[in-house]
Enzyme design. Sequence first.
Site, PDB file in Angstrom:
ATOM      1  N   ASP A 296     -37.076 -10.498  19.557  1.00 38.98           N
ATOM      2  CA  ASP A 296     -36.541  -9.088  19.697  1.00 38.98           C
ATOM      3  C   ASP A 296     -37.722  -8.198  20.181  1.00 38.98           C
ATOM      4  O   ASP A 296     -37.822  -7.054  19.913  1.00 38.98           O
ATOM      5  CB  ASP A 296     -35.930  -8.475  18.273  1.00 38.98           C
ATOM      6  CG  ASP A 296     -35.003  -7.244  18.803  1.00 38.98           C
ATOM      7  OD1 ASP A 296     -34.697  -6.752  19.898  1.00 38.98           O
ATOM      8  OD2 ASP A 296     -34.744  -6.547  17.871  1.00 38.98           O
TER       9      ASP A 296
ATOM     10  N   ASP B 233     -26.412  -5.461  23.538  1.00 38.20           N
ATOM     11  CA  ASP B 233     -27.534  -5.719  22.546  1.00 38.20           C
ATOM     12  C   ASP B 233     -28.018  -4.090  22.375  1.00 38.20           C
ATOM     13  O   ASP B 233     -28.245  -3.761  23.480  1.00 38.20           O
ATOM     14  CB  ASP B 233     -28.773  -6.417  22.841  1.00 38.20           C
ATOM     15  CG  ASP B 233     -29.784  -6.659  21.706  1.00 38.20           C
ATOM     16  OD1 ASP B 233     -29.362  -6.936  20.531  1.00 38.20           O
ATOM     17  OD2 ASP B 233     -30.855  -6.163  21.780  1.00 38.20           O
TER      18      ASP B 233
ATOM     19  N   HIS C 110     -30.978 -11.159  15.434  1.00 40.30           N
ATOM     20  CA  HIS C 110     -31.867 -10.536  14.460  1.00 40.30           C
ATOM     21  C   HIS C 110     -31.352 -10.519  13.204  1.00 40.30           C
ATOM     22  O   HIS C 110     -31.352  -9.121  12.509  1.00 40.30           O
ATOM     23  CB  HIS C 110     -32.468  -9.343  14.864  1.00 40.30           C
ATOM     24  CG  HIS C 110     -31.324  -8.207  15.592  1.00 40.30           C
ATOM     25  ND1 HIS C 110     -30.362  -7.669  15.262  1.00 40.30           N
ATOM     26  CD2 HIS C 110     -31.661  -7.683  16.925  1.00 40.30           C
ATOM     27  CE1 HIS C 110     -29.584  -6.889  15.915  1.00 40.30           C
ATOM     28  NE2 HIS C 110     -30.413  -6.858  17.048  1.00 40.30           N
TER      29      HIS C 110
ATOM     30  N   LEU D  59     -37.140  -6.670  28.535  1.00 37.63           N
ATOM     31  CA  LEU D  59     -37.999  -6.626  29.521  1.00 37.63           C
ATOM     32  C   LEU D  59     -38.505  -5.071  29.970  1.00 37.63           C
ATOM     33  O   LEU D  59     -39.479  -4.958  30.558  1.00 37.63           O
ATOM     34  CB  LEU D  59     -37.739  -7.428  30.728  1.00 37.63           C
ATOM     35  CG  LEU D  59     -37.667  -8.925  30.528  1.00 37.63           C
ATOM     36  CD1 LEU D  59     -36.962  -9.278  32.139  1.00 37.63           C
ATOM     37  CD2 LEU D  59     -38.826  -9.438  30.334  1.00 37.63           C
ATOM     38  N   ARG D  60     -37.538  -4.234  29.660  1.00 37.73           N
ATOM     39  CA  ARG D  60     -37.503  -3.013  30.299  1.00 37.73           C
ATOM     40  C   ARG D  60     -37.511  -2.894  31.843  1.00 37.73           C
ATOM     41  O   ARG D  60     -38.262  -1.930  32.166  1.00 37.73           O
ATOM     42  CB  ARG D  60     -38.909  -2.158  29.538  1.00 37.73           C
ATOM     43  CG  ARG D  60     -39.099  -2.125  27.920  1.00 37.73           C
ATOM     44  CD  ARG D  60     -37.740  -1.535  27.425  1.00 37.73           C
ATOM     45  NE  ARG D  60     -38.228  -1.541  26.080  1.00 37.73           N
ATOM     46  CZ  ARG D  60     -37.427  -1.319  24.803  1.00 37.73           C
ATOM     47  NH1 ARG D  60     -36.034  -1.338  25.282  1.00 37.73           N
ATOM     48  NH2 ARG D  60     -37.647  -1.348  23.691  1.00 37.73           N
TER      49      ARG D  60
ATOM     50  N   ASN E  95     -29.772  -4.248  27.823  1.00 36.81           N
ATOM     51  CA  ASN E  95     -29.832  -2.669  27.771  1.00 36.81           C
ATOM     52  C   ASN E  95     -30.953  -2.024  28.412  1.00 36.81           C
ATOM     53  O   ASN E  95     -31.761  -1.467  28.045  1.00 36.81           O
ATOM     54  CB  ASN E  95     -29.772  -2.294  26.372  1.00 36.81           C
ATOM     55  CG  ASN E  95     -30.957  -2.842  25.426  1.00 36.81           C
ATOM     56  OD1 ASN E  95     -31.526  -3.839  26.002  1.00 36.81           O
ATOM     57  ND2 ASN E  95     -31.145  -2.383  24.394  1.00 36.81           N
TER      58      ASN E  95
ATOM     59  N   ASN F  32     -34.817  -2.115  14.450  1.00 32.38           N
ATOM     60  CA  ASN F  32     -33.640  -2.211  14.131  1.00 32.38           C
ATOM     61  C   ASN F  32     -33.012  -3.591  14.153  1.00 32.38           C
ATOM     62  O   ASN F  32     -33.037  -4.028  15.455  1.00 32.38           O
ATOM     63  CB  ASN F  32     -32.807  -0.955  14.985  1.00 32.38           C
ATOM     64  CG  ASN F  32     -31.207  -0.966  14.521  1.00 32.38           C
ATOM     65  OD1 ASN F  32     -30.765  -1.319  13.369  1.00 32.38           O
ATOM     66  ND2 ASN F  32     -30.352  -0.564  15.324  1.00 32.38           N
TER      67      ASN F  32
ATOM     68  N   HIS G 164     -42.881  -0.166  23.454  1.00 36.53           N
ATOM     69  CA  HIS G 164     -42.638   1.312  23.591  1.00 36.53           C
ATOM     70  C   HIS G 164     -43.935   1.775  23.650  1.00 36.53           C
ATOM     71  O   HIS G 164     -45.120   0.826  23.465  1.00 36.53           O
ATOM     72  CB  HIS G 164     -42.072   1.778  22.427  1.00 36.53           C
ATOM     73  CG  HIS G 164     -40.789   1.535  22.105  1.00 36.53           C
ATOM     74  ND1 HIS G 164     -39.607   1.851  22.927  1.00 36.53           N
ATOM     75  CD2 HIS G 164     -40.103   0.650  21.141  1.00 36.53           C
ATOM     76  CE1 HIS G 164     -38.375   1.646  22.483  1.00 36.53           C
ATOM     77  NE2 HIS G 164     -38.782   0.796  21.563  1.00 36.53           N
TER      78      HIS G 164
END
Length: 423
Positions: A304, A151, A231, A63-64, A94, A277, A308
């Site tokens: 995932d 993660d 993933h 979600l950032r 994260n 990744n 960005h």
Amino acid sequence: MKHVRYELKNVRILDPVRRVDQVGSLFLEDGRMAAALSGEPDQAMDCAGLVAAPGLVDMHVHLRDPGQTHKEDLFTACKAAAAGGVTSLLAMPNTAPPMDSPELVRDLLARAREADATVYTAACVTRGIRGQELTDFAALKAAGAIALSDDGKPVGRSSCLLEALERAKELGLTLTAHCEDLDLASGGLMNQGEVSRRLGLKGVPRAAEDCGVAREIAAAASLGARVHICHVSTRGSVALIREAKARGVAVTAETCPHYLLLTDQALESMDADFRMNPPLGDEADRQALLEGLADGTLDAISTDHAPHTPEEKADFITAPNGSIGMETSLAAVLTALTGRLGLGQIMEKMSANPARILNIPGGSLEPGVPGDVVLFDPARKWTVDPDKLHGRSKNTPFKGMELTGRVVMTFSRGRLVYRLDQN
């Protein structure tokens, strides 16, 4: 809030849990699925030609929020989710700061109550995602966390991983594992193979993921604990998980739509939207993933979703890894799997199984369950235009690609949160 009574008429009803696949009417009342309505519908919709399935459950979303909301926040993410038929999602921890305290968990869940999808969250396995000291799992669960993950990184110390699996087992929490040998992967920009050699770029060997998967499986097997592998991207990992399941290890695993449709050939363009990744593998990896979904080795498909900014993705060498995926997930999976898996099997992977693994509501249209429904046209073709997507970031690896299958409407908790003809 007053709920609208809906009747969805002439729709193909697909319920993977109850093994229902039939044309008829579907009813929503008081925010839930209903066997029938208590009165006349407020809205009756003719849905001939559409499939109604349980809303998708995406068990791997970034979600950032908090900390990087210029990329995405929980509300913009949930708008993208709704446009993709995702009605429940698991937020990865994260964030900035990392989701390692009960206060952060409570704050996120409180703010998410009015979002267009149901937000669940994983909490960090270790403080600060540093891989050394475990967080307070019991306190995090009491605050509302339903899973644990570091993660973005594997749990650093193996002894720490073993203790985490044991505590998670005691508390009934799902531990979702990012599997990567950081030493092997260090400095790699893409899959190590023919394309990386041709471009003269340092690659990530498949062994980086495979070694990580083997460690997690061995740890879970030694304790009789459950572990979920995030993933999955390599043929070696598929083989390891298949063998572990055959000997009774309680391991589940997910893969992502981009690994099903794309290979490292896409990186010939040096476009950082294809950098992720774990990295895109080769065609043999892709085929192994398709086979792993078909034979049940891989239980779930998640996105995932990793937003960005265009500025961050502008330079291939320095760009962060990750791509967005919720709005395109169903279409990408239908494009990749139609002819290999039936629609019921696809819905198991994208809705019923993730809900079961996380032990949350979802995956069924049974009367009484939350009114989470996706209506889609499985034959409708469309071309992905990043500028028309609903999230804040546009870094999709499917830009310009024609996909087959389009979400037409999404209901979350009985509320119509997305309608294609109004967007």
